[in-house]
Write a protein that holds these residues in place. Structure first.
Motif, short mmCIF file in Angstrom:
data_model
loop_
_atom_site.label_atom_id
_atom_site.label_comp_id
_atom_site.label_asym_id
_atom_site.label_seq_id
_atom_site.Cartn_x
_atom_site.Cartn_y
_atom_site.Cartn_z
N TRP A 80 2.07 -7.93 15.98
CA TRP A 80 1.65 -9.05 15.12
C TRP A 80 1.90 -8.71 13.66
CZ3 TRP A 80 -1.07 -10.61 10.92
CH2 TRP A 80 -1.36 -11.96 10.80
N ARG B 160 4.53 -10.83 11.33
CA ARG B 160 4.03 -11.71 10.26
C ARG B 160 4.19 -11.15 8.87
NH1 ARG B 160 1.02 -16.28 11.97
NH2 ARG B 160 1.39 -16.44 14.21
N THR B 161 4.36 -9.82 8.75
CA THR B 161 4.37 -9.23 7.40
C THR B 161 5.54 -8.26 7.15
OG1 THR B 161 3.10 -7.22 7.91
CG2 THR B 161 1.83 -9.22 7.46
N CYS C 87 -1.85 -8.03 -8.72
CA CYS C 87 -0.51 -7.64 -8.23
C CYS C 87 0.58 -7.87 -9.27
CB CYS C 87 -0.17 -8.37 -6.94
SG CYS C 87 -1.31 -8.01 -5.61
N VAL D 183 -5.08 -5.20 7.04
CA VAL D 183 -3.80 -4.64 7.50
C VAL D 183 -2.72 -4.71 6.42
CG1 VAL D 183 -4.33 -5.33 9.88
CG2 VAL D 183 -2.95 -6.85 8.46
N LEU D 184 -3.03 -5.37 5.29
CA LEU D 184 -1.95 -5.73 4.36
C LEU D 184 -1.74 -4.75 3.21
CD1 LEU D 184 -2.80 -9.54 3.98
CD2 LEU D 184 -1.10 -8.50 5.49
N LEU E 33 -7.68 -15.88 -3.73
CA LEU E 33 -7.44 -14.43 -3.63
C LEU E 33 -8.29 -13.76 -4.69
CD1 LEU E 33 -5.93 -11.91 -2.70
CD2 LEU E 33 -4.00 -12.59 -4.12
N GLN F 111 -2.63 -18.14 4.00
CA GLN F 111 -1.55 -19.14 4.03
C GLN F 111 -1.36 -19.80 2.68
OE1 GLN F 111 -1.39 -22.21 6.91
NE2 GLN F 111 -1.28 -20.80 8.64
N PHE G 212 0.36 -17.44 0.38
CA PHE G 212 1.77 -17.36 0.80
C PHE G 212 2.58 -18.52 0.20
CE2 PHE G 212 5.45 -17.71 3.39
CZ PHE G 212 5.67 -16.49 3.99
N ILE H 281 7.71 -13.36 2.48
CA ILE H 281 7.73 -13.91 1.11
C ILE H 281 9.04 -13.48 0.42
CG2 ILE H 281 6.63 -13.87 -1.17
CD1 ILE H 281 3.94 -13.55 0.22
N ASN I 193 1.26 -3.57 0.78
CA ASN I 193 1.03 -4.15 -0.55
C ASN I 193 0.18 -3.18 -1.37
OD1 ASN I 193 0.19 -5.62 -2.77
ND2 ASN I 193 -0.22 -7.50 -1.62
N MET J 119 3.46 -11.91 -7.71
CA MET J 119 2.36 -12.87 -7.79
C MET J 119 1.11 -12.26 -7.17
SD MET J 119 1.50 -16.61 -6.32
CE MET J 119 0.39 -15.86 -5.13
N GLY J 120 -0.04 -12.55 -7.75
CA GLY J 120 -1.26 -11.98 -7.20
C GLY J 120 -2.49 -12.72 -7.68
O1 UT7 Z 1 -0.04 -9.73 -3.37
C1 UT7 Z 1 -0.28 -11.07 -3.13
C2 UT7 Z 1 -1.35 -11.17 -2.13
N1 UT7 Z 1 -1.12 -11.42 -0.80
C3 UT7 Z 1 -0.09 -12.08 -0.22
O2 UT7 Z 1 0.90 -12.43 -0.79
C4 UT7 Z 1 -0.26 -12.40 1.22
C5 UT7 Z 1 0.13 -13.83 1.50
N2 UT7 Z 1 -0.17 -14.24 2.87
C6 UT7 Z 1 0.38 -13.66 3.96
O3 UT7 Z 1 1.13 -12.71 3.86
C7 UT7 Z 1 0.11 -14.28 5.31
O4 UT7 Z 1 -0.53 -15.53 5.13
C8 UT7 Z 1 -0.75 -13.38 6.24
C9 UT7 Z 1 0.07 -12.19 6.68
C10 UT7 Z 1 -2.00 -12.91 5.52
C11 UT7 Z 1 -1.18 -14.15 7.49
O5 UT7 Z 1 -0.04 -14.65 8.16
P1 UT7 Z 1 0.02 -16.17 8.63
O6 UT7 Z 1 1.26 -16.33 9.37
O7 UT7 Z 1 -0.18 -17.02 7.40
O8 UT7 Z 1 -1.21 -16.27 9.60
P2 UT7 Z 1 -2.49 -17.21 9.54
O9 UT7 Z 1 -3.38 -16.82 8.41
O10 UT7 Z 1 -2.02 -18.63 9.61
O11 UT7 Z 1 -3.19 -16.85 10.90
C12 UT7 Z 1 -2.59 -17.15 12.15
C13 UT7 Z 1 -3.45 -16.53 13.23
C14 UT7 Z 1 -4.93 -16.84 13.09
O12 UT7 Z 1 -5.47 -16.99 14.37
P3 UT7 Z 1 -5.79 -18.46 14.97
O13 UT7 Z 1 -6.72 -19.10 13.98
O14 UT7 Z 1 -4.45 -19.14 15.03
O15 UT7 Z 1 -6.39 -18.15 16.29
C15 UT7 Z 1 -5.47 -15.58 12.48
O16 UT7 Z 1 -6.83 -15.37 12.80
O17 UT7 Z 1 -3.31 -15.11 13.16
C16 UT7 Z 1 -4.61 -14.54 13.13
N3 UT7 Z 1 -4.56 -13.28 12.41
C17 UT7 Z 1 -4.27 -12.13 13.01
N4 UT7 Z 1 -3.98 -11.83 14.28
C18 UT7 Z 1 -3.70 -10.54 14.56
C19 UT7 Z 1 -4.78 -13.07 11.08
N5 UT7 Z 1 -4.64 -11.76 10.82
C20 UT7 Z 1 -4.32 -11.15 11.99
C21 UT7 Z 1 -4.05 -9.83 12.35
N6 UT7 Z 1 -3.75 -9.58 13.66
N7 UT7 Z 1 -4.06 -8.81 11.48
#
Ligand code: UT7
Length: 325
Positions: free
Chosen positions: A35, A39-40, A115, A158-159, A198, A218, A221, A258, A282, A312-313
Motif C-alpha cells: 500500500w 500510494r506514495t 516543508c 508512514v509518510l 495540514l 487527499q 495532495f 505528486i 518526507n 508545498m507544506g
Molecule cells: O509535505 C506535504 C505534506 N504531505 C503531502 O503532500 C501528502 C499528500 N497526500 C498524500 O500523499 C496522500 O493523500 C496519502 C498518501 C496521504 C494518502 O493517499 P490517498 O490515495 O489519498 O488515500 P486516501 O487518504 O484517499 O485513503 C484511501 C484509503 C482509506 O481507506 P478507506 O476509507 O477507503 O477504507 C484510508 O484509510 O486508504 C486508507 N489508508 C491506508 N491504508 C493502508 C490511509 N493510509 C493508509 C496506510 N495503509 N498507511
C-alpha cells in the motif's frame, strides 16, 4: 548590467543511521509495504537516534557542505535553519548550530515554513548575500519529523522521516541574465485559510505541548499539484527562462505521485526530476537539500546547470526557487 548573485558553492546531506522500513511500520498500524509503495513511492525512511536532536543532524549536513565548498566554520557570517522540529522552543536551532560548529558571532535564526522552509530560507539568504551583507552563508533544512508523528495514525505515520541538508551561499558577479551562476528567481506563497488541512495540534501558546501532525491527505495532495505547478511557472517567468530550459527539478519529496503529477502538468520528462522519496520519505524542510546533495554527489547535477527547487507544506506554504549551479 553587472549584478551580485548568491551562488551555491557547496552542498551536504546527512541521514541518521536507523532505517525504518514499511514492514516495520506494518507492525504498529494496519498498513502494508505494498500500500505504502503504491500510494506514495516510499520504501523506507530514517529515524534519528534518541540522543540526536535536529541541531545534531543540521551540524553533520553543514560540515559536509563546508567541505564541499572549501570553506571553514570560522568563515560563516550568516546561519539560517529551516525547521519545524526545533531542538527547543527557543533559542533558535540556528543559535545551537552556531555554537556546535564554533562559528563566529553573526546573524543566526530559524525560518518556519514547514516543508517549504528551505525554499523560503534560500530567498532570505539571497537577500543578505546579494546585497553584500553576508559573504559565506550557511542555509540548512533539518528535521526530526518522526518526533511529531502519531504512531496510531496510519494516514500520516508512514509518510515522514528524519534528516538534514545544507548549502553554502557566496556572492558571485553576474551580468544580470539567466546565464549567471547563482539564484535567479523565486515564487513564494502562503494561504493561511488552508492551514487546517495540514498542521500540528500543539504549541507553546495554546496547548503547552508539542502535539502531533494531522493531515487531510487527499486535500493536501490536490492543493500540492495545482499550487506547485503555478509556483514553478511563476518562478521561471520571474527569472526570464522557460520551464523547458531547466536541466533538473529537485522537488520536495512528499509523494512520488505528486512528483509525477507536477511533471505531467508542466510537460517535463520524469528523468529530469530528482526523486529520493523511496529512501528518505518526507523529511519536510530537509528534503530538497538532501535530494540536491544526493544528485550532486552521484554526478547527475553538475556545475553550470539550471536547477529549480519547489515545495508545498503546512501553512499552506509553497514556492519555487531557481538557480544556476
Ligand atoms: O509535505 C506535504 C505534506 N504531505 C503531502 O503532500 C501528502 C499528500 N497526500 C498524500 O500523499 C496522500 O493523500 C496519502 C498518501 C496521504 C494518502 O493517499 P490517498 O490515495 O489519498 O488515500 P486516501 O487518504 O484517499 O485513503 C484511501 C484509503 C482509506 O481507506 P478507506 O476509507 O477507503 O477504507 C484510508 O484509510 O486508504 C486508507 N489508508 C491506508 N491504508 C493502508 C490511509 N493510509 C493508509 C496506510 N495503509 N498507511
Amino acid at each position: 548590467m553587472s549584478v551580485t548573485r548568491s551562488a551555491i558553492t557547496g552542498v551536504g546531506g546527512y541521514l541518521p543511521d536507523e532505517v525504518v522500513t514499511n514492514t516495520d511500520l506494518s507492525k504498529l498500524v494496519d498498513t502494508s509495504d505494498a500500500w505504502i509503495i503504491e500510494r506514495t513511492g516510499i520504501r523506507e525512511r530514517r529515524r534519528a537516534a534518541k540522543d540526536q536532536a535536529t541541531s545534531d543532524l543540521a551540524v553533520e549536513a553543514a560540515r559536509r557542505a563546508l567541505v564541499a565548498s572549501g570553506r571553514t566554520a570560522e568563515e560563516i557570517d550568516l546561519i539560517i535553519v529551516a525547521t519545524t522540529t526545533p531542538d527547543l522552543t527557543f533559542p533558535a536551532t540556528a543559535s545551537i548550530v552556531q555554537k556546535k560548529l564554533g562559528c563566529p558571532v553573526a546573524p543566526a535564526f530559524d525560518v518556519q515554513a514547514v516543508c517549504s522552509g528551505f525554499v523560503y530560507a534560500l530567498s532570505v539568504a539571497d537577500g543578505f548575500v546579494a546585497r553584500g551583507l553576508a559573504k559565506c552563508a550557511l542555509v540548512i533544512g533539518a528535521e526530526c519529523m518522526t518526533r511529531l508523528l502519531d504512531f496510531t495514525d496510519r494516514g500520516t505515520c508512514v509518510l515522514f522521516g528524519d534528516g538534514a541538508g545544507a548549502v553554502i551561499m557566496e556572492p558571485v558577479a553576474g551580468r544580470g541574465d539567466t546565464h549567471d551562476t547563482g539564484l535567479l528567481g523565486f515564487a513564494l506563497r502562503c494561504d493561511g485559510t488552508k492551514g487546517d488541512i495540514l498542521y500540528v495540534d500543539g504549541g507553546p501558546s495554546t496547548t503547552g505541548t508539542v502535539g502531533h501532525l494531522r493531515m487531510m491527505g487527499q486535500q493536501v495532495f490536490k492543493n500540492a499539484v495545482v499550487n506547485i505547478t503555478e509556483a514553478v511557472e511563476a518562478c521561471a517567468a520571474s527569472a526570464g527562462f522557460k520551464v523547458s530550459d531547466v536541466d533538473w527539478f529537485v522537488p520536495h519529496q512528499a509523494n512520488q505521485r505528486i512528483l509525477a503529477g507536477v511533471a505531467a502538468r508542466l510537460g517535463i520528462s520524469e528523468d529530469k526530476v530528482v526523486s529520493t522519496v523511496a529512501h528518505h520519505a518526507n523529511t519536510s524542510a530537509a528534503s530538497i537539500p538532501l535530494a540536491l546533495a544526493e544528485a550532486i554527489s552521484d554526478g547527475r547535477i553538475s556545475k553550470g546547470q539550471l536547477v529549480l527547487v519547489e515545495a508545498m507544506g503546512g501553512g499552506l506554504t509553497w514556492g519555487a526557487c531557481a538557480f544556476r549551479l
